[in-house]
Every structure is written in structure tokens, then in C-alpha cells.
Design a protein around this motif. Structure first.
Motif, PDB file in Angstrom:
ATOM      1  N   HIS A 118       0.830  -1.192   0.000  1.00  0.00           N
ATOM      2  CA  HIS A 118       0.000   0.000   0.000  1.00  0.00           C
ATOM      3  C   HIS A 118       0.875   1.256   0.000  1.00  0.00           C
ATOM      4  O   HIS A 118       1.392   1.667  -1.038  1.00  0.00           O
ATOM      5  N   LEU A 119       1.094   1.881   1.151  1.00  0.00           N
ATOM      6  CA  LEU A 119       1.887   3.108   1.201  1.00  0.00           C
ATOM      7  C   LEU A 119       3.312   2.936   0.670  1.00  0.00           C
ATOM      8  O   LEU A 119       3.847   3.858   0.031  1.00  0.00           O
ATOM      9  N   PRO A 120       3.966   1.779   0.888  1.00  0.00           N
ATOM     10  CA  PRO A 120       5.310   1.634   0.311  1.00  0.00           C
ATOM     11  C   PRO A 120       5.333   1.786  -1.202  1.00  0.00           C
ATOM     12  O   PRO A 120       6.323   2.251  -1.764  1.00  0.00           O
ATOM     13  N   LEU A 121       4.234   1.416  -1.851  1.00  0.00           N
ATOM     14  CA  LEU A 121       4.172   1.574  -3.306  1.00  0.00           C
ATOM     15  C   LEU A 121       3.803   3.003  -3.686  1.00  0.00           C
ATOM     16  O   LEU A 121       4.211   3.493  -4.738  1.00  0.00           O
ATOM     17  N   ASP A 122       3.054   3.686  -2.830  1.00  0.00           N
ATOM     18  CA  ASP A 122       2.742   5.093  -3.110  1.00  0.00           C
ATOM     19  C   ASP A 122       4.004   5.947  -3.126  1.00  0.00           C
ATOM     20  O   ASP A 122       4.162   6.821  -3.978  1.00  0.00           O
ATOM     21  N   VAL A 123       4.904   5.710  -2.177  1.00  0.00           N
ATOM     22  CA  VAL A 123       6.012   6.649  -1.953  1.00  0.00           C
ATOM     23  C   VAL A 123       7.313   6.259  -2.632  1.00  0.00           C
ATOM     24  O   VAL A 123       8.272   7.035  -2.574  1.00  0.00           O
TER      25      VAL A 123
END
Length: 251
Positions: A97-102
Motif C-alpha cells: 500500500h503506502l510503500p508503493l505510493d512513496v
């Protein structure tokens, strides 16, 4: 490729251990040990699982997986049917989730910026190394109408647009998905426009009263590109058979 090796490589690449997220990142449902065929997509919906089954996939790699904080913990109904499908066909589910966003290269923000020819300058929250919103600029200033047309052409989605004044767009902040709450922070930094996936009722008031143009291009539409880029990276580096499947979602 062995499942353990794939998970380890994704952990090294995306560094989920550095981010406090709303769900577990990594292997969420365990399937077969050896992975050759991978289906990637935005959300692990039943429709995407059905495609993975049809294509004899060994793994499903998504941005939106399961087991979110605050959700019902019982495995019943829709959740039961989804997980049962994965287990019956021995398909691994990997979600980031967030690791792929950033991620600075493969992430949703980076890939959306690349698609729209935007230059990232810094995180919108410079005090937060894992800021999920970014600040940048257009390589060539545009009117609101010109930028809206660019979004529609590139994302094949007509965005919701709120024009707040007559100024050209030179600087812009963006956050893929449900990042509408960052509009106030963008406005406080004097940024010309803000782009995200969704809008709330108060977002338009914030746009009008603070003189910042606003664009909402769809949660799904803005987050197609990170997981697609991640799959292409895996296919190139590890010679996996990876296929991106876009299950249409108008939201």
C-alpha cells in the motif's frame, strides 16, 4: 522463482518496515512455493482473482489487499469468498500500500508524475521522509483547461475540476488515491494547483477560499501505474511472466 526470494526482494525494494501503514504489506495469503506467472492489478477484488485463476497465475500482486485496520475481522461473506478462491487455487496474494505510493521511481506518485510530465521537487511534508504527497512543477505552465485535457487524454478519465481564479498552473502538488485532505497544506505553501484521486464536500470550499485549483481524477485511475511499473520491473529483473490487468472502476 521461489516465493520466499520474491518476498525478500520486494521487501528490500519497497522497505515496508519503514512505514506505519493501515494494513500488512507483503505476503497476505500464502500460495504455492514456486512462482512463474504473476497477475498485477490495483485491488484484489473477486474479478481480479477470477482473472488470476483463469490465467493459472501463481501470484497476485496488488496495491490494495486485505486486512485493513478497523475492518471486520471475521472471514465471512465477500472476504471469505475472495480468500477461499485464492486458497483453493493456491495463489499467493502480495500487497503493498503506502510503500508503493512513496517509492521514488516505481511509486504511484512518481509514475503519475511521469505520465503527466510533472517534475517532483520534494515531499509536500518535507519533515516526513515517508510523505505520501509531493510538490513539483509543470515543465510548461498550463491553463486549468489545458491541464484537465492532459489528464483526460493520459488517464482516459475526465477529471472533476474546480478552477479557483485565473492564474496559470506552474507549481503543483499531488497525491494519488484518496489524498484530498492534503489540499490545505498545498494551499498554505502557495502552490497553484492540487491533484489527487478523490474529492470530499469540503475540498471544493478549500479550493475556492484559498485560491488553489483542484483536480480529482479517480482513486483507481491515479493508482494504476505504480503496480504496473512494479510488475514490469519484476519481469525484467527476474524473468517472471507478469501481466497487468485493469479491472475498470469509475471511482
Amino acid at each position: 522463482m521461489q516465493r520466499k526470494k520474491l518476498v525478500n526482494q520486494l521487501t528490500e525494494l519497497l522497505k515496508p518496515f519503514q512505514i506505519n501503514d493501515f494494513c500488512p504489506n507483503g505476503l497476505q495469503v500464502e500460495g504455492k512455493d514456486n512462482i512463474k506467472k504473476v497477475i498485477t492489478g490495483v485491488t484484489a477484488s473477486q474479478a481480479l482473482i477470477d482473472v488470476a485463476v483463469e490465467k493459472n497465475a501463481d501470484a497476485l500482486l496488488v496495491h490494495h489487499g486485505y486486512f485493513w485496520k478497523g475492518e471486520e475481522q471475521s472471514i465471512t461473506g465477500m472476504k471469505k469468498r475472495r480468500i477461499q478462491s485464492l486458497l483453493t487455487h493456491d495463489i499467493n496474494l502480495l500487497a503493498y500500500h503506502l510503500p508503493l505510493d512513496v517509492h521514488p521511481e516505481l511509486g504511484n506518485n512518481a509514475q503519475l508524475g511521469k505520465l503527466l510530465d510533472l517534475e517532483i521537487e520534494r515531499p509536500l511534508e518535507p519533515w516526513n521522509k515517508n510523505s505520501v504527497a509531493v510538490k513539483g512543477k509543470l515543465k510548461n505552465p498550463m491553463t486549468v483547461a489545458e491541464f484537465a485535457k492532459l489528464i483526460e487524454d493520459k488517464l482516459d478519465r475526465k477529471p472533476l475540476v474546480n478552477q479557483a481564479g485565473d492564474h496559470l498552473i506552474k507549481t503543483i502538488a499531488w497525491c494519488t488515491g484518496g489524498g484530498q485532505s492534503f489540499i490545505d497544506l498545498a494551499a498554505s505553501q502557495g502552490i497553484d494547483a492540487y491533484l489527487t484521486g478523490e474529492a470530499s464536500e469540503q475540498t471544493i470550499h478549500s479550493s475556492n477560499e484559498q485560491g488553489i485549483h483542484f483536480f480529482a481524477a479517480g482513486h483507481h485511475a491515479t493508482e494504476r501505474y505504480g503496480v504496473k511499473a512494479l510488475g514490469e520491473y519484476l519481469a525484467d529483473k527476474y524473468d517472471l511472466d507478469v501481466e497487468f490487468v485493469d479491472i475498470n472502476n469509475p471511482v
